[in-house]
Design a protein around this motif. Structure first.
Motif, PDB file in Angstrom:
ATOM      1  N   GLU A  55       9.026   9.729 -15.102  1.00  0.00           N
ATOM      2  CA  GLU A  55       7.678  10.313 -15.130  1.00  0.00           C
ATOM      3  C   GLU A  55       7.322  10.932 -13.780  1.00  0.00           C
ATOM      4  OE1 GLU A  55       5.570  10.521 -17.680  1.00  0.00           O
ATOM      5  OE2 GLU A  55       6.945   9.517 -19.059  1.00  0.00           O
ATOM      6  N   HIS A  56       8.316  10.999 -12.876  1.00  0.00           N
ATOM      7  CA  HIS A  56       8.124  11.517 -11.513  1.00  0.00           C
ATOM      8  C   HIS A  56       7.092  10.676 -10.752  1.00  0.00           C
ATOM      9  CE1 HIS A  56      10.628  14.693 -12.863  1.00  0.00           C
ATOM     10  NE2 HIS A  56       9.698  15.327 -13.548  1.00  0.00           N
ATOM     11  N   ILE A  57       7.169   9.360 -10.934  1.00  0.00           N
ATOM     12  CA  ILE A  57       6.269   8.426 -10.256  1.00  0.00           C
ATOM     13  C   ILE A  57       7.112   7.415  -9.489  1.00  0.00           C
ATOM     14  CG2 ILE A  57       4.593   6.552 -10.588  1.00  0.00           C
ATOM     15  CD1 ILE A  57       3.510   8.147 -12.993  1.00  0.00           C
ATOM     16  N   HIS A  58       6.812   7.262  -8.208  1.00  0.00           N
ATOM     17  CA  HIS A  58       7.509   6.288  -7.364  1.00  0.00           C
ATOM     18  C   HIS A  58       6.704   4.995  -7.310  1.00  0.00           C
ATOM     19  CE1 HIS A  58       9.296  10.074  -6.027  1.00  0.00           C
ATOM     20  NE2 HIS A  58      10.304   9.376  -5.561  1.00  0.00           N
ATOM     21  N   LEU A  59       7.382   3.873  -7.433  1.00  0.00           N
ATOM     22  CA  LEU A  59       6.753   2.569  -7.211  1.00  0.00           C
ATOM     23  C   LEU A  59       6.907   2.204  -5.737  1.00  0.00           C
ATOM     24  CD1 LEU A  59       7.981   0.577 -10.345  1.00  0.00           C
ATOM     25  CD2 LEU A  59       5.814   1.788 -10.021  1.00  0.00           C
ATOM     26  N   VAL A  60       5.809   1.730  -5.126  1.00  0.00           N
ATOM     27  CA  VAL A  60       5.802   1.413  -3.691  1.00  0.00           C
ATOM     28  C   VAL A  60       5.328  -0.025  -3.512  1.00  0.00           C
ATOM     29  CG1 VAL A  60       5.000   2.105  -1.411  1.00  0.00           C
ATOM     30  CG2 VAL A  60       5.256   3.839  -3.201  1.00  0.00           C
ATOM     31  N   PRO A  61       6.247  -0.974  -3.339  1.00  0.00           N
ATOM     32  CA  PRO A  61       5.856  -2.383  -3.212  1.00  0.00           C
ATOM     33  C   PRO A  61       5.423  -2.758  -1.800  1.00  0.00           C
ATOM     34  CG  PRO A  61       8.240  -2.191  -3.251  1.00  0.00           C
ATOM     35  CD  PRO A  61       7.702  -0.799  -3.455  1.00  0.00           C
ATOM     36  N   ILE A  62       4.614  -3.785  -1.729  1.00  0.00           N
ATOM     37  CA  ILE A  62       4.121  -4.332  -0.467  1.00  0.00           C
ATOM     38  C   ILE A  62       5.100  -5.386   0.046  1.00  0.00           C
ATOM     39  CG2 ILE A  62       2.814  -6.279  -1.441  1.00  0.00           C
ATOM     40  CD1 ILE A  62       0.503  -5.536   0.433  1.00  0.00           C
ATOM     41  N   ILE A  63       5.204  -5.512   1.364  1.00  0.00           N
ATOM     42  CA  ILE A  63       5.960  -6.585   2.004  1.00  0.00           C
ATOM     43  C   ILE A  63       5.041  -7.241   3.026  1.00  0.00           C
ATOM     44  CG2 ILE A  63       7.972  -7.206   3.412  1.00  0.00           C
ATOM     45  CD1 ILE A  63       8.747  -6.207   0.651  1.00  0.00           C
ATOM     46  N   ASP A  64       4.941  -8.565   2.980  1.00  0.00           N
ATOM     47  CA  ASP A  64       4.057  -9.298   3.887  1.00  0.00           C
ATOM     48  C   ASP A  64       4.842  -9.918   5.040  1.00  0.00           C
ATOM     49  OD1 ASP A  64       1.668  -8.738   2.657  1.00  0.00           O
ATOM     50  OD2 ASP A  64       1.731 -10.471   1.342  1.00  0.00           O
ATOM     51  N   ALA A  65       4.093 -10.276   6.088  1.00  0.00           N
ATOM     52  CA  ALA A  65       4.736 -10.791   7.305  1.00  0.00           C
ATOM     53  C   ALA A  65       5.185 -12.246   7.166  1.00  0.00           C
ATOM     54  CB  ALA A  65       3.775 -10.660   8.490  1.00  0.00           C
ATOM     55  N   GLY A  66       4.498 -13.038   6.349  1.00  0.00           N
ATOM     56  CA  GLY A  66       4.796 -14.460   6.239  1.00  0.00           C
ATOM     57  C   GLY A  66       5.837 -14.747   5.165  1.00  0.00           C
ATOM     58  N   VAL A  67       6.799 -15.619   5.471  1.00  0.00           N
ATOM     59  CA  VAL A  67       7.851 -16.026   4.536  1.00  0.00           C
ATOM     60  C   VAL A  67       7.531 -17.430   4.023  1.00  0.00           C
ATOM     61  CG1 VAL A  67      10.297 -16.636   4.326  1.00  0.00           C
ATOM     62  CG2 VAL A  67       9.618 -14.582   5.600  1.00  0.00           C
ATOM     63  N   LYS A  68       7.431 -17.562   2.714  1.00  0.00           N
ATOM     64  CA  LYS A  68       7.054 -18.841   2.108  1.00  0.00           C
ATOM     65  C   LYS A  68       8.018 -19.965   2.494  1.00  0.00           C
ATOM     66  CE  LYS A  68       6.143 -21.044  -2.396  1.00  0.00           C
ATOM     67  NZ  LYS A  68       4.835 -21.619  -2.028  1.00  0.00           N
ATOM     68  N   LYS A  69       7.438 -21.104   2.831  1.00  0.00           N
ATOM     69  CA  LYS A  69       8.220 -22.304   3.153  1.00  0.00           C
ATOM     70  C   LYS A  69       8.582 -22.995   1.846  1.00  0.00           C
ATOM     71  CE  LYS A  69       7.990 -26.641   5.774  1.00  0.00           C
ATOM     72  NZ  LYS A  69       7.127 -27.536   6.591  1.00  0.00           N
TER      73      LYS A  69
END
Length: 667
Positions: free
Chosen positions: A226-240
């Motif tokens: 559909e000519h649409i890019h998905l852009v995911p978020i990345i957070d700074a904290g890594v789950k313990k």
């Protein structure tokens, strides 16, 4: 001319790529007050201070205190002192203009005529910093020298100039499909849909929730069709969490920030208890960057980095202390002062600056307490991603922008202007912030259109989009729990389709201007005062901007306004794009004008002898016909010119002279 002065033993930030030799002798312009860890400059009454990047208030920064302290604070009110970025560059525009860059990774305060109206005072937390003094012919010359000093701005792929839709709360692939379907059915332009933390498995970086986003690589391909890019978020904290590969690898290799006793520093963010990768440790940075491959291998071509001030909900140690203290209030009669003390215990948990003193980084073999390098964390996280993209996808431009930043990060990605609110004042703040961010190298930038927090209104979103179609990053983003603000949720769908459609017609011009600004270390957005320094009226104009050499923008930013007053420093051609598809042009003389601008119309002004290329209608960047352009021109002295930059939008031969052609319209 650029001179570098060194005070103490500075922690290297790598903001400057090729440092000039250290200068000897007294520091020009600034009075050094080492005992107070400060510099003092006495301003003339009419002198103006420009810069400081992402900050509150106006383009001229006089009259307030600003802190370089990357802060997670969505209420960007006038009484705030710091936002998400730390951009320690300003230009004093007086009888003898000069620029100052303080390369310092800790917390820095700029009192720009607040305590004393004629004094600019810069105060550092310690006395280990470098000062760059830049002199030149004018403000634009000084800015260009600074931009060359800090390196070329990040260049995104062409599709990143299309319209993006985002919301915290798209909880499944079907939610995303609905957004794509509505846009395509209604013929409203769209190139990207952003995935907030909802796509993750329990808010863990580099995971996908397989129940709500099953067969993720196939879903990415489905959207690409559909000519649409998905852009995911990345957070700074890594789950313990035991068994979570990112956590286990980081623990095994010692890549997380630690407390003074050598144990891992544990804080809470979205997934609860989490650890922060030591982004200042080169090995840890490379390790974290390589994790982006998890999503790159599934077809993702763009990311946004968040929570990287770093934002902290609470720390384990502080939460334990607060829980113990709260017990002391049980059964007590809480009077005014006692109640405020009690209330402050809980509200003080989040982003408490005291916590910055409780964990450490390892940088170049040295153990450094976080508060001394606080402003580098977001920079280093985005650098981790940018360097990884060069290793993993060296032939491809990957979209990357961040919430937190320091000067130097502009080489690796752009920024969005933080978690703003659906307030008219934040539309004006967005307008005023564009030039100061460009001064600091951040070209790929824009605000959350319509506002992130609080409930937007149809008229606010229309007015915001009418400005947002000119900003490189054009994204509608809103918070969970707020009113839905996808444009198809409102009555004036024809108006929204028209305004977003105009963005796609403007992309040949906007992309060209972006690329020239990046390649030549120039500003894309400027206040009028930078180009018309002899005109006394423009010194007070902070709600009109120059875009490139061709366009002047005068957005409407007040509720219920039917138009606005516009000041023209010279005769210009007013171009009006009406909802019915008609286009009206009128030459206005220099001076003051009232211009009516209905909600669903877009108006801008073309300078004499200039022209603007336009494409035909399109609903995604892939559909834009760059070969058959039309032109709007203001012919003066028989012709109008435009220097047009055109590449394929994906390769990296930015300096190829074949990308430049001169378009000429004659009469």
């Amino acid at each position: 001319m650029i001179r570098r002065y060194v005070f103490g033993n500075m922690i290297e930030t790598e903001a400057v790529l090729n440092k000039p030799e250290k200068s000897e002798g007294p520091l020009p312009y600034l009075e050094v007050r080492e005992e107070k860890k400060s510099f003092l400059y006495r301003m003339d009454p009419e002198e103006r201070i420009y810069g400081l990047g992402e900050n509150v208030r106006g383009i001229n920064k006089r009259g307030w205190i600003y802190e370089s302290k990357c802060s997670d604070d969505p209420e960007h009110r006038e009484d705030k002192h710091a936002l998400y970025g730390a951009h320690n560059f300003f230009v004093a525009d007086g009888k003898e203009p000069f620029g100052v860059f303080i390369d310092y990774p800790g917390i820095l305060t700029f009192d720009v005529g607040y305590e004393k109206s004629d004094e600019l005072r810069i105060t550092a937390s310690d006395w280990n910093l470098e000062v760059y003094i830049i002199t030149g012919e004018n403000v634009k010359d000084i800015v260009k020298q600074f931009r060359r000093l800090i390196g070329r701005s990040y260049i995104p792929p062409l599709w990143a100039f299309g319209y993006g839709q985002s919301r915290w709360g798209y909880k499944s692939a079907d939610d995303v499909r609905e957004v794509a379907r509505k846009h395509r059915e209604l013929g409203i332009g769209l190139d990207s849909i952003y995935l907030d933390i909802d796509y993750m498995e329990r808010f863990k970086d580099f995971t996908v929730n397989e129940e709500t986003f099953p067969d993720f690589p196939d879903f990415v391909k489905e959207m690409e069709e559909e000519h649409i890019h998905l852009v995911p978020i990345i957070d700074a904290g890594v789950k313990k969490e035991e068994g979570y590969p990112v956590y286990e690898e980081g623990m095994e290799k010692g890549y997380f920030c630690k407390k003074e006793d050598g144990t891992e520093f544990v804080a809470a963010v979205w997934p609860g208890k989490a650890l922060f990768p030591d982004m200042l440790n080169e090995e840890a940075r490379q390790w974290f960057g390589n994790w982006y491959r998890f999503l790159l291998d599934q077809g993702i071509e763009g990311f946004w980095n968040d929570m990287n001030e770093p934002s902290i909900f609470y720390t384990e140690d502080r939460l334990s202390d607060v829980m113990e203290k709260i017990k002391e209030y049980q059964g007590k009669n809480l009077d005014l002062n006692t109640f405020f003390e009690f209330q402050g215990l809980v509200t003080g948990l989040s982003n408490n600056t005291k916590d910055y003193k409780y964990f450490y980084h390892e940088k170049d073999g040295e153990k450094i307490r976080h508060d001394r390098v606080h402003n580098l964390f977001g920079f280093a996280m985005t650098r981790a991603a940018g360097e990884a993209f060069e290793r993993l996808e060296p032939e491809k431009r990957i979209l990357m922008f961040s919430r937190s930043s320091y000067i130097g990060m502009h080489r690796y990605g752009g920024i969005w202007q933080g978690d703003n609110m659906s307030w008219w004042s934040h539309l004006l703040l967005n307008i005023r912030m564009m030039p100061s961010l460009n001064m600091c190298g951040f070209l790929y930038t824009g605000a959350d259109l319509g506002g992130f927090g609080a409930d937007t209104t149809e008229d606010l979103l229309l007015r915001w989009l009418a400005f947002g179609i000119f900003t490189p990053l054009m994204r509608n983003h809103s918070a969970m729990g707020t009113r839905r603000q996808e444009v198809y949720q409102f009555d004036r769908i024809e108006g929204f389709r028209h305004i977003i459609g105009l963005r796609y017609r403007l992309i040949p011009y906007l992309y060209s201007e972006y690329m020239k600004a990046a390649v030549r270390d120039e500003m894309m957005f400027r206040p009028l005062a930078f180009d018309y320094p002899e005109d006394r009226y423009v010194l007070d104009v902070e709600d009109q901007l120059l875009l490139g050499e061709e366009i002047m923008l005068a957005p409407v930013y007040e509720q219920n306004a039917r138009g606005r007053y516009v000041y023209l420093p010279e005769a210009m051609k007013m171009v009006r794009f009406c909802q019915d598809g008609t286009q009206k042009e009128e030459i206005l003389a220099a001076g003051h004008h009232y211009v009516e601008i209905p909600l669903t119309e877009v108006v801008f002004f073309i300078r004499p002898g200039r022209l603007v290329p336009l494409a035909g209608p399109a609903v995604c960047t892939q559909e834009i016909d760059f070969e058959n352009l039309t032109y709007i021109s203001y012919v003066e002295k028989g012709e109008a010119l435009y220097e047009y930059y055109r590449d394929d939008g994906y390769e990296k031969d930015y300096d190829n002279p074949d990308h430049i052609t001169v378009i000429r319209v004659q009469k």
